[in-house]
Design a protein around this motif. Structure first.
Motif, PDB file in Angstrom:
ATOM      1  N   ARG A   1       0.842  -1.195   0.000  1.00  0.00           N
ATOM      2  CA  ARG A   1       0.000   0.000   0.000  1.00  0.00           C
ATOM      3  C   ARG A   1       0.877   1.244   0.000  1.00  0.00           C
ATOM      4  N   SER A   2       0.241   2.390  -0.135  1.00  0.00           N
ATOM      5  CA  SER A   2       0.993   3.649  -0.080  1.00  0.00           C
ATOM      6  C   SER A   2       1.123   4.165   1.347  1.00  0.00           C
ATOM      7  N   LEU A   3       0.271   3.646   2.255  1.00  0.00           N
ATOM      8  CA  LEU A   3       0.305   4.038   3.661  1.00  0.00           C
ATOM      9  C   LEU A   3       0.436   2.807   4.540  1.00  0.00           C
ATOM     10  N   CYS A   4       1.149   2.931   5.650  1.00  0.00           N
ATOM     11  CA  CYS A   4       1.249   1.825   6.596  1.00  0.00           C
ATOM     12  C   CYS A   4      -0.120   1.562   7.208  1.00  0.00           C
ATOM     13  N   PRO A   5      -0.603   0.310   7.202  1.00  0.00           N
ATOM     14  CA  PRO A   5      -1.918   0.015   7.769  1.00  0.00           C
ATOM     15  C   PRO A   5      -1.951   0.137   9.287  1.00  0.00           C
ATOM     16  N   GLY A   6      -0.777   0.171   9.927  1.00  0.00           N
ATOM     17  CA  GLY A   6      -0.743   0.241  11.383  1.00  0.00           C
ATOM     18  C   GLY A   6      -0.657   1.641  11.945  1.00  0.00           C
ATOM     19  N   CYS A   7       0.031   2.546  11.228  1.00  0.00           N
ATOM     20  CA  CYS A   7       0.235   3.890  11.783  1.00  0.00           C
ATOM     21  C   CYS A   7      -0.036   5.013  10.787  1.00  0.00           C
TER      22      CYS A   7
END
Length: 226
Positions: A137-143
């Motif tokens: 993804r383009s963004l971390c799913p955790g933070c």
């Protein structure tokens, strides 16, 4: 004596909220129908649209971030705990993912709390929670950290990855939380090296005040999130 002890203002507020809830439910159902129709069109042979369909997850994340920002602001001022409860995650996780940039480049609070005593089980769970997925993804799913070009580790996983790799033999059962893709990625040393420099640069900690002792992760206890 008037038996109706409910203030009129409160009654109106509750009625308005109930109506709004019905409208949101109907809107939610409409959006889901559109997405299903979109998927059916792609499944019918429109392979060129597959990438656009998959990219909608990034748009949904961005819109969720916008919604959370609105709920945090006046006149609502919902707490992180209330928002986390609706999303089914911890307060710390939702704050890191949808908070301001300082929250999103901080290390996962579980690492800060554990310090030198961090277990393999904690490292594995944090790695799984912050793993970018496949395709990445383009963004971390955790933070919610936005990956720079060519990087697929957030600051948390840039720290966790080498530790977990070195200690993976201490508790093999703890690695069972990893999916096959995550397990394979953990052992991809080339990916680890290419990620480490850029993501750690984004995670440079604020210098500690005089007299404070750094922890294993270079941050003072509790500095990750407010």
């Amino acid at each position: 004596m008037n038996t109706n002890t409910v203030k009129p203002g409160l009654t109106r507020t509750r009625t308005k909220r109930a109506k709004r809830s019905v409208e949101i439910t109907e809107f939610d159902a409409f959006v889901r129908r559109i997405l299903r129709a979109y998927a059916r069109r792609v499944a019918a042979g429109d392979i060129e649209a597959l990438r656009s369909l998959a990219a909608l997850s990034t748009d949904v994340d961005a819109m969720t971030r916008l919604a959370v920002t609105g709920l945090r602001q006046p006149p609502y001022r919902y707490s992180w705990a209330e928002i986390a409860d609706r999303l089914g995650v911890s307060r710390q996780a939702v704050q890191m993912r949808y908070g301001d940039r300082a929250d999103r480049i901080a290390l996962d609070e579980r690492l800060i709390r554990a310090g030198l005593g961090v277990t393999v089980a904690t490292l594995a769970q944090v790695f799984a929670d912050h793993h970018p997925g496949s395709p990445a993804r383009s963004l971390c799913p955790g933070c919610g950290f936005r990956y720079p070009d060519g990087v697929t580790d957030c600051p948390t996983n840039a720290t966790v990855r080498p530790l977990l790799y070195r200690r993976r033999g201490e508790d093999k059962q703890a690695l069972s939380v990893l999916t096959p893709d995550q397990f394979a990625d953990l052992h991809n040393l080339k990916t680890a090296r290419s990620n480490r420099t850029a993501s750690r640069r984004a995670a440079q900690p604020t210098p500690l005040p005089s007299g404070e002792e750094p922890t294993l992760f270079g941050l003072a206890e509790g500095r990750a999130t407010a």
